[in-house]
Motif scaffolding. Structure first.
Motif, mmCIF file in Angstrom:
data_model
loop_
_atom_site.group_PDB
_atom_site.id
_atom_site.type_symbol
_atom_site.label_atom_id
_atom_site.label_comp_id
_atom_site.label_asym_id
_atom_site.label_seq_id
_atom_site.Cartn_x
_atom_site.Cartn_y
_atom_site.Cartn_z
ATOM 1 N N SER A 47 3.686 22.603 15.058
ATOM 2 C CA SER A 47 4.420 23.797 15.449
ATOM 3 C C SER A 47 3.465 24.963 15.700
ATOM 4 O O SER A 47 2.556 25.231 14.904
ATOM 5 C CB SER A 47 5.426 24.163 14.357
ATOM 6 O OG SER A 47 5.897 25.478 14.521
ATOM 7 N N PHE A 48 3.681 25.659 16.798
ATOM 8 C CA PHE A 48 2.901 26.850 17.134
ATOM 9 C C PHE A 48 3.118 27.944 16.081
ATOM 10 O O PHE A 48 2.182 28.567 15.588
ATOM 11 C CB PHE A 48 3.329 27.325 18.525
ATOM 12 C CG PHE A 48 2.683 28.613 18.977
ATOM 13 C CD1 PHE A 48 1.378 28.633 19.404
ATOM 14 C CD2 PHE A 48 3.410 29.801 18.962
ATOM 15 C CE1 PHE A 48 0.786 29.828 19.820
ATOM 16 C CE2 PHE A 48 2.826 30.985 19.376
ATOM 17 C CZ PHE A 48 1.507 30.994 19.806
ATOM 18 N N ARG A 49 4.372 28.160 15.711
ATOM 19 C CA ARG A 49 4.698 29.197 14.722
ATOM 20 C C ARG A 49 4.081 28.874 13.358
ATOM 21 O O ARG A 49 3.473 29.735 12.717
ATOM 22 C CB ARG A 49 6.208 29.338 14.609
ATOM 23 C CG ARG A 49 6.643 30.404 13.611
ATOM 24 C CD ARG A 49 8.158 30.407 13.445
ATOM 25 N NE ARG A 49 8.818 30.820 14.665
ATOM 26 C CZ ARG A 49 9.045 32.086 14.993
ATOM 27 N NH1 ARG A 49 8.648 33.069 14.192
ATOM 28 N NH2 ARG A 49 9.673 32.374 16.107
ATOM 29 N N SER A 50 4.226 27.610 12.924
ATOM 30 C CA SER A 50 3.689 27.229 11.615
ATOM 31 C C SER A 50 2.177 27.381 11.567
ATOM 32 O O SER A 50 1.601 27.759 10.535
ATOM 33 C CB SER A 50 4.072 25.777 11.300
ATOM 34 O OG SER A 50 5.473 25.643 11.236
ATOM 35 N N LEU A 51 1.526 27.090 12.690
ATOM 36 C CA LEU A 51 0.075 27.214 12.738
ATOM 37 C C LEU A 51 -0.355 28.665 12.554
ATOM 38 O O LEU A 51 -1.277 28.970 11.776
ATOM 39 C CB LEU A 51 -0.448 26.680 14.080
ATOM 40 C CG LEU A 51 -1.951 26.745 14.293
ATOM 41 C CD1 LEU A 51 -2.673 25.845 13.310
ATOM 42 C CD2 LEU A 51 -2.305 26.361 15.721
ATOM 43 N N LEU A 52 0.329 29.594 13.227
ATOM 44 C CA LEU A 52 -0.018 31.010 13.089
ATOM 45 C C LEU A 52 0.323 31.542 11.701
ATOM 46 O O LEU A 52 -0.400 32.352 11.130
ATOM 47 C CB LEU A 52 0.696 31.835 14.169
ATOM 48 C CG LEU A 52 0.253 31.598 15.629
ATOM 49 C CD1 LEU A 52 0.971 32.549 16.560
ATOM 50 C CD2 LEU A 52 -1.246 31.730 15.789
ATOM 51 N N GLU A 53 1.444 31.102 11.155
ATOM 52 C CA GLU A 53 1.852 31.577 9.833
ATOM 53 C C GLU A 53 0.887 31.115 8.740
ATOM 54 O O GLU A 53 0.811 31.726 7.664
ATOM 55 C CB GLU A 53 3.266 31.087 9.524
ATOM 56 C CG GLU A 53 4.348 31.794 10.337
ATOM 57 C CD GLU A 53 5.732 31.270 10.015
ATOM 58 O OE1 GLU A 53 5.830 30.191 9.404
ATOM 59 O OE2 GLU A 53 6.721 31.945 10.392
ATOM 60 N N ALA A 54 0.148 30.035 9.003
ATOM 61 C CA ALA A 54 -0.791 29.521 8.004
ATOM 62 C C ALA A 54 -2.072 30.352 7.935
ATOM 63 O O ALA A 54 -2.872 30.191 6.998
ATOM 64 C CB ALA A 54 -1.142 28.069 8.333
#
Length: 250
Positions: A201-208
């Protein structure tokens, strides 16, 4: 009726019957059994004088035709109410239909075989330079199902979450040191991550990411990898999460 029958080679009694039916332009469902039987017997008599070796199966069919002929000539037996009158030709008609179907299939297979014999095959002789050619990445096709506004919206949302993570009190204490985040290092990390996870996920990657700087550099690294064709992003519906697929071979 006199029959001038040129003696031909038939594959069996059913083949001969089909020939006679077609020659006399009869319907296979309404065989004129008397006429067909007479013509069939003339053919069998001719065979007796030429080739006794293949006569047996034709004689069996001759006996069958004579039996059907006798039943057709005799008065029909009374049929009880509710019962259907049995046509003595029914079994023979069924055999002829099945034989005709297989014969047509045989003709079709033979035609295909003849067509196949006209096809010429050639071993591949493609030069190594052509085999090694790789098409350039089409950036428009790469991001055809995504919009920059959607990417920016997710980016801004992630940045807001990074701000929300900051403790307004504790963040004022201690020495804050600048954290160096290299675009090259982040691209190398993402390549390794994509190779291992394949789909994420693009969002999960940034949130990490732990800091704003890392979020920004990660975002830029994703854009660079998209440009290189290393990853592909997609989004099924307008408000769904953006998915990233790795194009790196395992």
């Amino acid at each position: 009726m006199d029959l001038n029958l040129k003696l031909e080679t038939f594959e069996g009694p059913l083949d001969l019957l089909l020939h006679l039916i077609e020659k006399n332009k009869m319907s296979i469902f309404d065989i004129q059994i008397v006429e067909i039987t007479d013509q069939y017997m003339e053919y069998v008599d001719e065979m007796k004088r030429r080739d006794l070796g293949i006569l047996s199966e034709f004689l069996v069919m001759a006996a069958t035709l004579l039996a059907i002929k006798s039943k057709m000539l005799l008065p029909a037996a009374p049929v009880e109410e509710g019962e259907e009158e049995v046509d003595p030709r029914a079994e023979l008609v069924q055999q002829l239909l099945e034989y005709k179907m297989y014969k047509c299939m045989a003709y079709e297979l033979k035609d295909r075989q003849l067509d196949a014999e006209l096809v010429m095959y050639k071993e591949p002789t493609i030069p190594d330079e052509v085999l090694a050619y790789e098409e350039p990445v089409d950036l428009e096709a790469l991001v055809s199902d995504i919009t920059l506004s959607r990417l920016n919206s997710i980016f801004q949302d992630i940045m807001k979450k990074q701000v929300d993570k900051i403790d307004p009190i504790r963040s004022k204490f201690g020495k804050i040191e600048k954290e160096e985040v290299s675009l090259e290092d982040k691209m190398a990390f993402l390549e390794s991550y994509a190779k291992e996870h394949k789909h994420f996920s693009f969002r999960s990657l940034l949130e990490a990411q732990s800091t704003k700087t890392e979020v920004i550099v990660t975002f830029l690294a994703i854009l660079e990898l998209m440009k290189m064709g290393t990853i592909v992003i997609s989004q099924e519906k307008i408000f769904d999460d953006i998915e990233i697929d790795s194009q790196i071979a395992a």
